[in-house]
Design a protein around this motif. Structure first.
Motif, PDB file in Angstrom:
ATOM      1  N   SER A 212       0.845  -1.194   0.000  1.00  0.00           N
ATOM      2  CA  SER A 212       0.000   0.000   0.000  1.00  0.00           C
ATOM      3  C   SER A 212       0.882   1.247   0.000  1.00  0.00           C
ATOM      4  O   SER A 212       2.029   1.207   0.437  1.00  0.00           O
ATOM      5  CB  SER A 212      -0.927   0.013   1.217  1.00  0.00           C
ATOM      6  N   LEU A 213       0.344   2.321  -0.507  1.00  0.00           N
ATOM      7  CA  LEU A 213       1.050   3.604  -0.490  1.00  0.00           C
ATOM      8  C   LEU A 213       0.516   4.405   0.685  1.00  0.00           C
ATOM      9  O   LEU A 213      -0.682   4.672   0.770  1.00  0.00           O
ATOM     10  CB  LEU A 213       0.828   4.374  -1.786  1.00  0.00           C
ATOM     11  N   TYR A 214       1.400   4.751   1.606  1.00  0.00           N
ATOM     12  CA  TYR A 214       1.016   5.469   2.819  1.00  0.00           C
ATOM     13  C   TYR A 214       1.506   6.900   2.698  1.00  0.00           C
ATOM     14  O   TYR A 214       2.705   7.148   2.619  1.00  0.00           O
ATOM     15  CB  TYR A 214       1.646   4.793   4.038  1.00  0.00           C
ATOM     16  N   THR A 215       0.581   7.852   2.658  1.00  0.00           N
ATOM     17  CA  THR A 215       0.916   9.265   2.509  1.00  0.00           C
ATOM     18  C   THR A 215       0.371  10.030   3.706  1.00  0.00           C
ATOM     19  O   THR A 215      -0.770   9.810   4.116  1.00  0.00           O
ATOM     20  CB  THR A 215       0.320   9.835   1.206  1.00  0.00           C
ATOM     21  N   VAL A 216       1.192  10.909   4.260  1.00  0.00           N
ATOM     22  CA  VAL A 216       0.772  11.769   5.359  1.00  0.00           C
ATOM     23  C   VAL A 216       0.658  13.182   4.806  1.00  0.00           C
ATOM     24  O   VAL A 216       1.600  13.701   4.212  1.00  0.00           O
ATOM     25  CB  VAL A 216       1.779  11.723   6.529  1.00  0.00           C
ATOM     26  N   ILE A 217      -0.510  13.787   4.992  1.00  0.00           N
ATOM     27  CA  ILE A 217      -0.781  15.123   4.468  1.00  0.00           C
ATOM     28  C   ILE A 217      -0.919  16.083   5.643  1.00  0.00           C
ATOM     29  O   ILE A 217      -1.713  15.838   6.558  1.00  0.00           O
ATOM     30  CB  ILE A 217      -2.053  15.127   3.603  1.00  0.00           C
ATOM     31  N   GLU A 218      -0.145  17.148   5.619  1.00  0.00           N
ATOM     32  CA  GLU A 218      -0.171  18.148   6.691  1.00  0.00           C
ATOM     33  C   GLU A 218      -1.179  19.238   6.343  1.00  0.00           C
ATOM     34  O   GLU A 218      -1.139  19.804   5.255  1.00  0.00           O
ATOM     35  CB  GLU A 218       1.222  18.746   6.855  1.00  0.00           C
ATOM     36  N   PHE A 219      -2.085  19.523   7.279  1.00  0.00           N
ATOM     37  CA  PHE A 219      -3.118  20.521   7.089  1.00  0.00           C
ATOM     38  C   PHE A 219      -2.961  21.649   8.120  1.00  0.00           C
ATOM     39  O   PHE A 219      -2.680  21.382   9.279  1.00  0.00           O
ATOM     40  CB  PHE A 219      -4.518  19.928   7.308  1.00  0.00           C
ATOM     41  N   THR A 220      -3.194  22.866   7.676  1.00  0.00           N
ATOM     42  CA  THR A 220      -3.417  23.984   8.585  1.00  0.00           C
ATOM     43  C   THR A 220      -4.699  24.660   8.119  1.00  0.00           C
ATOM     44  O   THR A 220      -4.805  25.050   6.953  1.00  0.00           O
ATOM     45  CB  THR A 220      -2.263  25.003   8.567  1.00  0.00           C
ATOM     46  N   ILE A 221      -5.682  24.752   9.009  1.00  0.00           N
ATOM     47  CA  ILE A 221      -6.949  25.381   8.662  1.00  0.00           C
ATOM     48  C   ILE A 221      -7.080  26.664   9.474  1.00  0.00           C
ATOM     49  O   ILE A 221      -6.861  26.680  10.685  1.00  0.00           O
ATOM     50  CB  ILE A 221      -8.145  24.449   8.948  1.00  0.00           C
ATOM     51  N   TYR A 222      -7.429  27.737   8.778  1.00  0.00           N
ATOM     52  CA  TYR A 222      -7.741  29.026   9.400  1.00  0.00           C
ATOM     53  C   TYR A 222      -9.237  29.233   9.221  1.00  0.00           C
ATOM     54  O   TYR A 222      -9.726  29.268   8.098  1.00  0.00           O
ATOM     55  CB  TYR A 222      -6.980  30.158   8.706  1.00  0.00           C
ATOM     56  N   SER A 223      -9.958  29.331  10.318  1.00  0.00           N
ATOM     57  CA  SER A 223     -11.411  29.439  10.211  1.00  0.00           C
ATOM     58  C   SER A 223     -11.969  30.365  11.275  1.00  0.00           C
ATOM     59  O   SER A 223     -11.578  30.310  12.436  1.00  0.00           O
ATOM     60  CB  SER A 223     -12.042  28.055  10.381  1.00  0.00           C
ATOM     61  N   THR A 224     -12.891  31.205  10.858  1.00  0.00           N
ATOM     62  CA  THR A 224     -13.658  31.988  11.808  1.00  0.00           C
ATOM     63  C   THR A 224     -14.849  31.144  12.256  1.00  0.00           C
ATOM     64  O   THR A 224     -15.272  30.235  11.546  1.00  0.00           O
ATOM     65  CB  THR A 224     -14.167  33.312  11.207  1.00  0.00           C
ATOM     66  N   PHE A 225     -15.364  31.460  13.420  1.00  0.00           N
ATOM     67  CA  PHE A 225     -16.553  30.744  13.907  1.00  0.00           C
ATOM     68  C   PHE A 225     -17.208  31.596  14.986  1.00  0.00           C
ATOM     69  O   PHE A 225     -16.603  32.521  15.539  1.00  0.00           O
ATOM     70  CB  PHE A 225     -16.199  29.354  14.441  1.00  0.00           C
ATOM     71  N   CYS A 226     -18.466  31.305  15.264  1.00  0.00           N
ATOM     72  CA  CYS A 226     -19.207  32.023  16.299  1.00  0.00           C
ATOM     73  C   CYS A 226     -19.087  31.250  17.601  1.00  0.00           C
ATOM     74  O   CYS A 226     -19.451  30.073  17.642  1.00  0.00           O
ATOM     75  CB  CYS A 226     -20.676  32.142  15.910  1.00  0.00           C
ATOM     76  N   PRO A 227     -18.590  31.877  18.653  1.00  0.00           N
ATOM     77  CA  PRO A 227     -18.407  31.162  19.923  1.00  0.00           C
ATOM     78  C   PRO A 227     -19.742  30.842  20.594  1.00  0.00           C
ATOM     79  O   PRO A 227     -20.753  31.392  20.301  1.00  0.00           O
ATOM     80  CB  PRO A 227     -17.587  32.121  20.772  1.00  0.00           C
TER      81      PRO A 227
END
Length: 195
Positions: free
Chosen positions: A180-195
């Motif tokens: 199998s091909l094992y790939t690790v993907i790095e994510f950074t998410i910037y998100s606004t939200f209502c508290p």
């Protein structure tokens, strides 16, 4: 055991830009203070980093081709191919770091001239600070680019009324003993939200 054919390996390499594997932090080019203009008076801005554990082929595959258009050719990312994703997301690049949830969705080869995918997926948090919440991400994934960006278009739980963007790149990629091909993907998410 099912073995991974060269076609499947090439698809994943192009889908996730493994030709440009990068171990740098992917959010470093963003001035977070400049993003504060996105937030209304009662909104907050979250910066969330995690890693998707992606497996193609083998008994534990997390990405599968489920359809292809009649215009299919032998091209690597032939127009009209449809894939489904059900990747585990973790706090660190290793699969044995804290599991945070899942990245689940669809990607389609939607450009007849270039290597680009139309993607729509949900980041579902099942533990950690955002347990029980999700973010919806969609857009064009130009797979040949080192860093790719998609829009955050909504969310649930803590992330109701969310908006922002996701930056991602390939952290590592390797063929495992089970082919199998094992790939690790790095994510950074910037998100606004209502508290």
């Amino acid at each position: 055991m099912a073995s991974l054919n060269i076609y499947e390996v090439l698809i994943v390499l192009y889908l996730f830009g493994a030709t440009q594997i990068n171990s740098r932090k992917i959010g470093d080019e963003v001035d977070e203070l400049k993003l504060n203009y996105l937030c209304l008076k009662n909104e907050k801005l979250a910066k969330i980093q995690f890693y998707a554990q992606d497996i193609v082929g083998g008994p534990n595959a997390t990405i599968h081709e489920v359809a292809r258009a009649a215009v299919f050719t032998d091209a690597l990312l032939s127009f009209g191919k449809v894939f489904v994703i059900d990747d585990m997301i973790t706090a660190g690049p290793s699969a044995d770091t804290e599991a945070l949830g899942k990245a689940q969705g669809i990607m389609t080869s939607a450009d007849m001239a270039n290597a680009a995918m139309a993607m729509s997926y949900n980041v579902v948090f099942t533990s950690g600070e955002y347990n029980g919440s999700s973010l919806s991400v969609a857009g064009r994934n130009e797979v040949a680019k080192e860093r790719r960006r998609l829009a955050v278009v909504g969310g649930t739980g803590v992330f109701r009324f969310a908006r922002g963007y996701a930056v991602f790149s390939t952290y590592s990629s390797a063929v495992r003993e089970d082919s199998s091909l094992y790939t690790v993907i790095e994510f950074t998410i910037y998100s606004t939200f209502c508290p």
